[in-house]
Write an enzyme that holds these catalytic residues in place. Structure first.
Site, short mmCIF file in Angstrom:
data_model
loop_
_atom_site.label_atom_id
_atom_site.label_comp_id
_atom_site.label_asym_id
_atom_site.label_seq_id
_atom_site.Cartn_x
_atom_site.Cartn_y
_atom_site.Cartn_z
N ARG A 79 54.15 53.62 43.32
CA ARG A 79 53.29 54.10 44.41
C ARG A 79 54.14 54.90 45.39
O ARG A 79 55.31 54.61 45.61
CB ARG A 79 52.62 52.92 45.13
N TYR A 221 50.88 57.76 37.96
CA TYR A 221 51.27 56.35 38.02
C TYR A 221 50.09 55.46 38.49
O TYR A 221 49.36 55.82 39.43
CB TYR A 221 52.47 56.16 38.95
N GLY A 223 49.01 52.79 40.53
CA GLY A 223 48.42 52.64 41.86
C GLY A 223 48.05 53.96 42.52
O GLY A 223 47.24 53.98 43.45
N LYS A 230 44.05 50.03 43.80
CA LYS A 230 44.46 49.91 45.20
C LYS A 230 43.60 50.80 46.11
O LYS A 230 43.22 50.39 47.21
CB LYS A 230 45.94 50.24 45.36
N HIS A 250 44.91 41.58 48.83
CA HIS A 250 45.91 41.73 47.77
C HIS A 250 46.32 40.33 47.29
O HIS A 250 47.42 39.88 47.57
CB HIS A 250 47.10 42.51 48.34
N SER A 272 53.79 43.49 46.66
CA SER A 272 53.99 44.01 45.31
C SER A 272 55.32 43.53 44.74
O SER A 272 56.34 43.54 45.44
CB SER A 272 53.97 45.53 45.36
N ALA A 273 55.27 43.11 43.48
CA ALA A 273 56.44 42.62 42.76
C ALA A 273 57.08 41.40 43.43
O ALA A 273 58.29 41.25 43.46
CB ALA A 273 57.47 43.74 42.55
N CYS A 274 56.23 40.53 43.99
CA CYS A 274 56.73 39.29 44.60
C CYS A 274 56.10 38.04 44.00
O CYS A 274 56.12 36.98 44.62
CB CYS A 274 56.53 39.33 46.11
N LYS A 276 52.78 37.47 42.22
CA LYS A 276 51.36 37.11 42.05
C LYS A 276 50.99 36.86 40.59
O LYS A 276 50.40 35.84 40.25
CB LYS A 276 50.43 38.20 42.62
N ASP A 297 45.84 40.18 41.18
CA ASP A 297 46.25 41.22 42.14
C ASP A 297 45.29 41.40 43.31
O ASP A 297 45.73 41.66 44.42
CB ASP A 297 46.43 42.56 41.42
N ASN A 387 60.17 49.00 37.88
CA ASN A 387 58.72 48.92 38.09
C ASN A 387 57.96 49.28 36.81
O ASN A 387 56.83 49.74 36.87
CB ASN A 387 58.29 49.84 39.23
N SER A 388 58.60 49.08 35.65
CA SER A 388 57.86 49.32 34.40
C SER A 388 56.74 48.28 34.29
O SER A 388 56.86 47.16 34.80
CB SER A 388 58.80 49.24 33.21
N ARG A 389 55.67 48.66 33.61
CA ARG A 389 54.44 47.84 33.65
C ARG A 389 53.80 47.70 32.28
O ARG A 389 53.89 48.58 31.43
CB ARG A 389 53.43 48.49 34.58
N ARG A 420 59.38 37.76 49.88
CA ARG A 420 60.72 37.66 49.34
C ARG A 420 61.67 37.63 50.52
O ARG A 420 61.94 38.67 51.13
CB ARG A 420 60.98 38.96 48.58
N PHE A 515 58.87 30.11 39.31
CA PHE A 515 58.02 30.21 38.11
C PHE A 515 57.22 28.92 37.90
O PHE A 515 56.54 28.47 38.81
CB PHE A 515 58.86 30.62 36.90
N SER A 516 57.34 28.29 36.71
CA SER A 516 56.55 27.09 36.40
C SER A 516 56.73 25.99 37.42
O SER A 516 55.83 25.19 37.68
CB SER A 516 56.95 26.53 35.04
P1 GTP Z 1 52.43 43.55 41.71
O1 GTP Z 1 51.81 43.69 40.38
O2 GTP Z 1 53.38 44.66 42.04
O3 GTP Z 1 51.46 43.34 42.80
O4 GTP Z 1 53.46 42.30 41.62
P2 GTP Z 1 53.22 40.70 41.56
O5 GTP Z 1 53.10 40.16 42.93
O6 GTP Z 1 52.15 40.37 40.61
O7 GTP Z 1 54.64 40.22 41.02
P3 GTP Z 1 55.03 39.57 39.60
O8 GTP Z 1 54.39 38.26 39.37
O9 GTP Z 1 54.85 40.60 38.56
O10 GTP Z 1 56.59 39.32 39.82
C1 GTP Z 1 57.48 40.35 40.18
C2 GTP Z 1 58.90 39.96 39.85
O11 GTP Z 1 59.24 38.76 40.54
C3 GTP Z 1 59.11 39.70 38.38
O12 GTP Z 1 60.31 40.30 37.96
C4 GTP Z 1 59.19 38.21 38.28
O13 GTP Z 1 60.00 37.79 37.22
C5 GTP Z 1 59.74 37.79 39.65
N1 GTP Z 1 59.23 36.45 40.05
C6 GTP Z 1 57.94 36.03 40.01
N2 GTP Z 1 57.83 34.73 40.41
C7 GTP Z 1 59.07 34.33 40.73
C8 GTP Z 1 59.61 33.09 41.19
O14 GTP Z 1 58.92 32.09 41.40
N3 GTP Z 1 60.96 33.06 41.42
C9 GTP Z 1 61.77 34.14 41.19
N4 GTP Z 1 63.06 34.02 41.42
N5 GTP Z 1 61.28 35.32 40.73
C10 GTP Z 1 59.97 35.42 40.51
C1 SPV Z 2 51.33 46.94 43.34
O1 SPV Z 2 52.19 47.82 43.57
O2 SPV Z 2 51.01 46.09 44.20
C2 SPV Z 2 50.69 46.86 42.02
C3 SPV Z 2 50.90 47.94 41.08
O3 SPV Z 2 49.94 45.94 41.76
S1 SPV Z 2 49.93 49.31 41.49
O4 SPV Z 2 48.68 49.26 40.76
O5 SPV Z 2 50.68 50.48 41.10
O6 SPV Z 2 49.63 49.33 42.90
MN MN Z 3 49.79 44.51 43.46
#
Ligand code: GTP
Ligand code: SPV
Ligand code: MN
Length: 607
Positions: A79, A221, A223, A230, A250, A272-274, A276, A297, A387-389, A420, A515-516
């Site tokens: 994005r 791309y 988003g 989005k 979100h 994002s990428a934290c 979800k 999401d 940010n590969s998907r 984060r 994670f788990s």
């Molecule tokens: P968007 O799709 O961008 O909105 O991201 P998201 O919030 O869905 O994030 P996603 O679950 O894809 O995780 C993003 C990154 O964080 C990945 O590389 C995961 O491996 C990492 N991650 C997710 N959960 C955890 C966790 O509990 N601990 C740690 N250390 N890393 C995590």
């Molecule tokens: C995000 O960036 O929060 C995503 C990927 O979920 S995108 O659809 O590109 O916004």
């Molecule tokens: Mn997102």
């Protein structure tokens, strides 16, 4: 050229829609217009064309059936927040957190860019609905795009095609739909060969909130280009939600089942990428607990007749971060994508026609990286863009909850905010009430990630994980959250928690396994709601006592657990000037209730 000269495959009886499509065609001058049906033949036609132009590489049918690899231009990987605009009529309505330009000025610029921009290409018209077609007020959209990649991805991510168009036509003038215009901005001269990833250096991702329309130019791309996601479901929908008294957020949605078979629904907002997607598909390690997924999401939440807040996921697929996804971190995502019917973008392509990315098991001896270069495990470069998907149908997820298909949605018991943060923010904190939770959300901070272009790892305020997605003045958005709580029966509102899976020790290692194991935190949250778990009252809220968190079987020392849960008053005092600076941005638009919350926090910290 007039639009009557253009070949048209499909069409509509809906006059307003037909007029808009004609107007766009006149401006963009495509070679042909094709209405997206959603049929299997169409999928084959589109993906065949993508293979032919080199955008897609078909993956090995025995490993990932009906799946494709794509590599974008290195300039078009995420994005683009600095190119994203909220073009409200009044600048004040975009607020201090959004880029703004006068809508007429923006339209002049963009009309200039759109002029002739689809030459040599097909203009696709994608009727879609976010959420359920059977909803009381179906949330229609129509995306026009000149990108087959977008057509293929939209078909995975949203309910698209003839069924949707039929309903729009039936409703006629009563159909409320968001017109969403997209072009990659790469016209083809006569006889010019297309490139694998057409895009334009000049990019604009623009929302016109009053008109409920979206104009996007220059990027392919996710988003930026899959406009139902989005742009519509968060930026435009948040404006609708403000006007109509609901929430567009979100957030993931998950169903948690206790050993006693009690069912709870949880929504969680992380930037994002934290995390979800990972939390949404969690495989709990605590015995007896089960998770099912509803969304990863976006959540739309409305009050039900019973006074509870009900959430639906408007999407139809997952657009998930690939790196870090594996059998240990997210086995349910792995199962989903291994069923096929998926698109992988900017990962590595292996010699046997499969995909690979950092963090996945069994690195291949040789592969082609996302930039098209030979790659081996000894290479200095990453095989995949951070940010590969993967883009995969939600209905393939084995743990998809049945309630996903219920237009009423599910009643939410808890809302989690998280980010984060290497320091300061404990593993989990419970808010005292809705207002306090709104304060936690409004002051949420997180390190930036590769999901948006720009520097990675910089701490910024990301209110409710919505910083790039609030379609109006963020101060008004906070007020909307305050009002939602004020108008509701407090006993029926979700409880609010603040989580941080990303705190680190002095060596830079994660303190919490994540994670788990996050299921242990979910268990504590439910036990708090049920009044069963103990907590310490701290200046920032209720934090688990080390004994109240189920850590049985976890390889973690007492000191590590204490460090993960610690509330360090000095660290929090250092946050105060940052929060004050953040709040100062909003001036009069900051709800007084949030100022009161901040004053209370300062007092409790002795700051
Ligand atoms: P968007 O799709 O961008 O909105 O991201 P998201 O919030 O869905 O994030 P996603 O679950 O894809 O995780 C993003 C990154 O964080 C990945 O590389 C995961 O491996 C990492 N991650 C997710 N959960 C955890 C966790 O509990 N601990 C740690 N250390 N890393 C995590
Ligand atoms: C995000 O960036 O929060 C995503 C990927 O979920 S995108 O659809 O590109 O916004
Ligand atoms: Mn997102």
């Amino acid at each position: 050229m007039t639009t009557t000269d253009i070949e048209m495959i499909g069409g509509t009886t809906h006059k307003g829609l037909a007029a808009w499509v004609a107007e766009v065609a006149e401006m963009t001058t495509p070679d042909r217009i094709q209405w997206v049906t959603g049929s299997d033949e169409e999928w084959k036609q589109i993906t065949d064309k993508l293979v032919e132009t080199g955008t897609f590489t078909r993956l090995n049918e025995d490993i990932k059936p009906n799946s494709f690899y794509a590599a974008s231009s290195p300039q078009d990987v995420a994005r683009v927040e600095d190119r994203t605009y909220i073009c409200s009529v009044d600048e004040k309505d975009a607020g201090p957190t959004n880029n703004w330009m006068d809508p007429n000025e923006m339209k002049d610029i963009m009309r200039g860019l759109y002029k002739g921009c689809m030459k040599g290409r097909t203009m696709y018209v994608i009727p879609f609905v976010m959420g359920h077609l059977e909803a009381e007020h179906p949330m229609f959209g129509v995306e026009i795009t000149d990108s087959e990649y977008v057509v293929a991805s939209m078909r995975v991510m949203a309910r698209c095609g003839t069924k949707i168009l039929d309903r729009i036509e039936e409703l006629g003038d009563d159909a409320r739909y968001v017109p969403a215009l997209h072009s990659v901005g790469a016209p083809l001269a006569d006889g010019e060969k297309d490139v694998a990833w057409p895009c334009n250096d000049e990019k604009y991702i623009v929302q016109f909130p009053e008109e409920r329309t979206i104009w996007s130019f220059g990027s392919g791309y996710g988003g930026n280009a899959l406009l139902g996601k989005k742009c519509y479901s968060l930026r435009i929908a948040s404006v609708m939600a403000r006007d109509e008294g609901w929430l567009a957020e979100h957030m993931l949605i998950l169903k948690l089942i206790s050993p006693e078979n009690q069912v709870y629904y949880i929504a969680a907002a992380f930037p994002s990428a934290c995390g979800k997607t990972n939390l949404a598909m969690l495989k709990p390690t605590v015995p007896g607990w089960k998770v099912e997924t509803l969304g990863d999401d976006i959540a739309w939440m409305r009050f039900g007749k019973d006074g509870r807040l009900y959430a639906v996921n408007p999407e139809f697929g997952f657009f998930g971060v690939a790196p870090g996804t594996n059998e240990h971190t997210n086995p349910n995502a792995m199962k989903t994508i291994n069923k096929g019917n998926s698109v992988f973008t900017n990962v590595a392509l292996t010699e046997d026609g499969d995909v690979w990315w950092e963090g996945l098991e069994n690195p291949p001896a040789k592969a082609t990286d996302w930039k098209g270069n030979p790659w081996t495990p000894d290479s200095d470069e990453l095989s995949s863009h951070p940010n590969s998907r993967y883009c995969t149908p939600i209905e393939q997820c084995d743990i998809l909850a049945d309630e996903y298909n219920d237009p009423q949605g599910v009643p939410i018991s808890a809302i989690l905010f998280g980010g984060r943060r290497k320091t300061t923010v404990p593993l989990v904190t419970e808010a005292r009430d809705w207002l306090h939770g709104t304060f936690m959300g409004a002051t949420l901070s997180s390190e930036t990630t590769a999901a948006a272009t720009g520097q990675v790892g910089v701490v910024r305020r990301d209110p409710m994980a919505m910083l790039p997605f609030i379609g109006y003045n963020a101060g008004d958005y906070f007020q909307h959250w305050v009002n939602v709580g004020k108008d509701a029966d407090a006993s029926k509102l979700p409880a609010i928690f603040y989580v941080n899976w990303f705190r680190r020790d002095d060596n830079g290692d994660f303190l919490w396994p994540g994670f788990s194991e996050n299921s242990r935190v979910l268990k504590w949250i439910i036990e708090r709601i049920e009044g069963k778990a103990a907590a310490v009252e701290t200046p920032i809220g209720h934090v688990p006592t080390p004994e109240s968190l189920d850590v049985e079987g976890l390889d973690m020392t007492d000191a590590e657990l204490e460090a993960a849960l610690a509330v360090d008053v000095e660290e929090w005092k250092a946050e105060i000037p940052q929060i004050e600076e953040w709040f100062a941005k909003f001036g009069d638009q900051l709800p007084v209730q949030l100022q009161v919350e901040l004053d209370g926090l300062k007092e409790r910290l002795g700051a």
